[in-house]
Design an enzyme around this catalytic site. Sequence first.
Site, short mmCIF file in Angstrom:
data_model
loop_
_atom_site.label_atom_id
_atom_site.label_comp_id
_atom_site.label_asym_id
_atom_site.label_seq_id
_atom_site.Cartn_x
_atom_site.Cartn_y
_atom_site.Cartn_z
N HIS B 67 0.79 -1.07 -0.05
CA HIS B 67 0.11 0.09 0.17
C HIS B 67 0.80 1.25 0.01
O HIS B 67 0.62 2.39 -0.69
CB HIS B 67 -0.89 -0.17 1.16
CG HIS B 67 -1.78 1.35 1.37
ND1 HIS B 67 -1.12 2.08 2.47
CD2 HIS B 67 -2.49 1.78 1.13
CE1 HIS B 67 -2.24 2.99 2.41
NE2 HIS B 67 -2.92 2.88 1.55
N GLU B 70 2.18 2.07 -3.20
CA GLU B 70 1.16 2.37 -4.30
C GLU B 70 1.15 3.94 -4.15
O GLU B 70 1.29 4.81 -5.29
CB GLU B 70 -0.01 2.03 -3.77
CG GLU B 70 -1.49 2.48 -4.51
CD GLU B 70 -2.48 2.64 -3.63
OE1 GLU B 70 -2.93 3.78 -3.40
OE2 GLU B 70 -3.01 1.92 -2.98
N HIS B 71 1.16 4.24 -2.80
CA HIS B 71 1.03 6.04 -2.61
C HIS B 71 2.42 6.57 -3.36
O HIS B 71 2.20 7.52 -3.88
CB HIS B 71 1.40 6.07 -1.15
CG HIS B 71 -0.04 6.27 -0.50
ND1 HIS B 71 -0.59 7.38 0.08
CD2 HIS B 71 -1.06 5.40 -0.25
CE1 HIS B 71 -1.66 7.16 0.68
NE2 HIS B 71 -2.11 5.94 0.52
N GLU B 142 -4.30 8.14 7.49
CA GLU B 142 -5.12 7.20 6.82
C GLU B 142 -5.56 6.03 7.68
O GLU B 142 -6.81 5.50 7.79
CB GLU B 142 -4.53 6.72 5.51
CG GLU B 142 -5.56 5.70 4.51
CD GLU B 142 -4.96 5.32 3.39
OE1 GLU B 142 -3.71 5.54 3.27
OE2 GLU B 142 -5.66 4.47 2.62
#
Lengths: 425, 428
Positions: B67, B70-71, B142
């Site tokens: 993840h 991905e950012h 997040e």
Amino acid sequence: MFREEVKTIGGLRLHVIPTKKYKTNTLVLKMKAPLCERDVTMQALIPYVLQNATERHPSMKALRTYLDELYGATLQVDLAKKGENHIITIRMDVANEKFLGTTSPLLREALTLFSDILFRPLTEQGGFSVAIVEQEKRALKQKIQSLFDDKMRYAQHRLIEEMYKGSPYALDVHGKLSDIDTIDAKRLYKHYEHMLKHDEIDLYIVGDVALTDVEHDVVERFPLEARSLRSTETTTITKRTSVQEVIEKQHVKQGKLHLGYRTNTTYNDADYDALQVWNGIFGGFAHSKLFMNVREKASLAYYAASRIESHQGMMMVMAGIEPSNYERALEIIHAQAEAMRNGQFSDEEIIQTKAVIRNQLLETVDTARGMIEISYHNVIATRQRPLDEWLEAIEKVTYEDIVRIGEKIELDTIYFLTEKEGEKK
Amino acid sequence: MKIIRYDQLQEQLFYERLNNGLDVYILPKKEFNKTYATFTTKYGSVDNYFTPYGKTSMKKVPDGIAHFLEHKLFEKEDGDVFQIFSKQGASANAFTSFTRTAYLFSSTTNVEKNLETLLDFVQEPYFTEQTVEKEKGIIAQEIRMYDDNPDWRLYFGTIESMYHNHPVKIDIAGTVESISHITKDLLYECYATFYHPSNMLLFVTGPVDPLTILEQIRTNQAKKTFRSPTDIERFHHEEPSHVAREKHVIEMNVQTSKCLVGIKAKNVYTKGKEKLKHECAMGLLLDHLFGKSSSHYERLYQQGLIDETFMVDYTEESDFGFGLIGGDTLYPDQLAEEIQRILLQFDDIDDEQVERLKRKKIGTFLRSLNSLEYIANQFTRYAFDHVSLFDVVATLQSLTSNDLKVVARECFVQEQFTVCQVVPKKVK
């Protein structure tokens, strides 16, 4: 773009949007009632009672089994507010039989069921079924209470409640918890009959059909008397002399910072397009000032954005931040708003924002729901504007228009939901 | 290039495997304004233990790294990729799931340019220590957002209880602690292992000319050099069939309780037609027992044990499968008992009932094809397990009451159930 055929049939406005995009046909009915404290809770309850049972399908199981037989047709209801209007929406979506290898006229059967739900609900002794009403009263209570559990939605609701205190817009679309117990099945049915006589009612049919295909079926099934339409009143609110700050403490790990601005501009106004561009440069997208400065540069938040309420003349900013970063986040948000007011944005930002707004509108009409929402703006507002004119107006917005709209935008309320002090993470 | 026709659905799918191993699929949808494209790697949160490219031994990486990567792919030396997409009138995004990381855009103009941007930004990583550190604050927020979300806590609490060893039990974003160990070198290592074209799939759907688009993609890929493909060695976690924890209660700042019953599937087929059949059978079975037209749903609703939020869902990917049943409730213990009793008492279903369930499911499947997002994302998910999305209807049609009974016998077993509840925090 999309084409829409509109016809008034008694008290019903029928909109047919022919398109070959989908493998299903969508039916959406919208009832527009005034948003007011006296009726809001009853209006919130009614669609949920209606979707339970009809004379012909007198229980939830019977009704839902029939939907399954129509190749898994869906039936959903929801509530919204657009300015000081309370909108009840009932949707059905049914497969287009040409993809199924069956000859059953599924759209017509769905229209019949829709008509049953509206005009032949399950009743007893001049009221709705008592058992159903009691069951839905319980469910409504739970729905209202659950708002508290979704902190982002809760913070948004609390901001509006504080900002519009005492005016109808502050009401929760689901009504008031304290009013639920006062409602009985007879009074509720009476109110529903009143709504059927007086509310503005629009039926949308989206799919591979034309007005001439369905007009007759609709005339037969939706006997609504013609009515004179009420104009929506808007409560005028006296201007606040200074910005109101509300801080609420709960057991939360992330602070929810929500800011409410008065834009003094709605969908009806000629400068609404400039407002849309203003909002886009400021916080509407991932290239906007808020995202770039609060998130990308300062690493303070995962989300930081702004949005406008088209029919209320309101804009809100929202960001999820570490509780201790309240002052810093506010400072950055204020600095971005100030930059906007001072005209500190480039031609490139304008072009980029217009391109994204245009794209967003065109993508919206790729869904049946989106087409209906765009068309329904024209029902809520007094001005009629097809999508191509809207797109054109966005293109024409100038730097000066954007600066001018900025002068009308005023910060009204800052709401912060934050942790209780001294708590460990 | 291959053209696959689906006459009943009136769709045509164009497919080619490029020289570098990339699978490209194009589904023309000429009535739509927008084009939607996804560029996906078969790499998700479960891939936390593997042999990195060029190494000889297995390595465990920090939770949440897929993840995080991905950012970070969105940031380049000269700025943010979002800026480029929005100049080209596109809206871009990405997501990381248990088994996939997808990068996507949708746009109604400049489709060729946007596609070029998508391919290039995903294939040109740029990580520095400084940008990696900066991202930690953003992702921490997040994670905090999800920490305060009771539905997410309930969902992950349930999955966590089901598994002893399988990494599906680890939150996709990791924890604030685990992401603190991520470095630029680790990101490059994961990138080198999982972002080779032969581990990826590109899906484009919208009002496009498939031949032109395919030619553009070929040209774009031919300009770049890639190493030859290698098999990726992923650690296989031994997982017993019984759940790790029977019950888990989470106290939170909420007013309404929530309850989910999780069912851990046994005998998950890792790929192919059998897998699709298993997933469809389980879907029908759960709908039969808990769908809105079931007598159980009606009774639970009338008794006030459930409300509108009640949901039933079955997920089957890679080598894991689980069902989830539940929602908001005033009586979390009673609901948990009822759901488990219904599952255990199931003993029969006749063919007529199965036919009605199939009919409903086929209509529902047609509805989902209205969405370009659904088509691209689900097609990719299935393709990574060697299944075709467009085989769903045929597979449903082939199911018999016996198939459903087999699945029930395998999965409706007490030791494969877990209960997770979110309840209001007690006031001190």
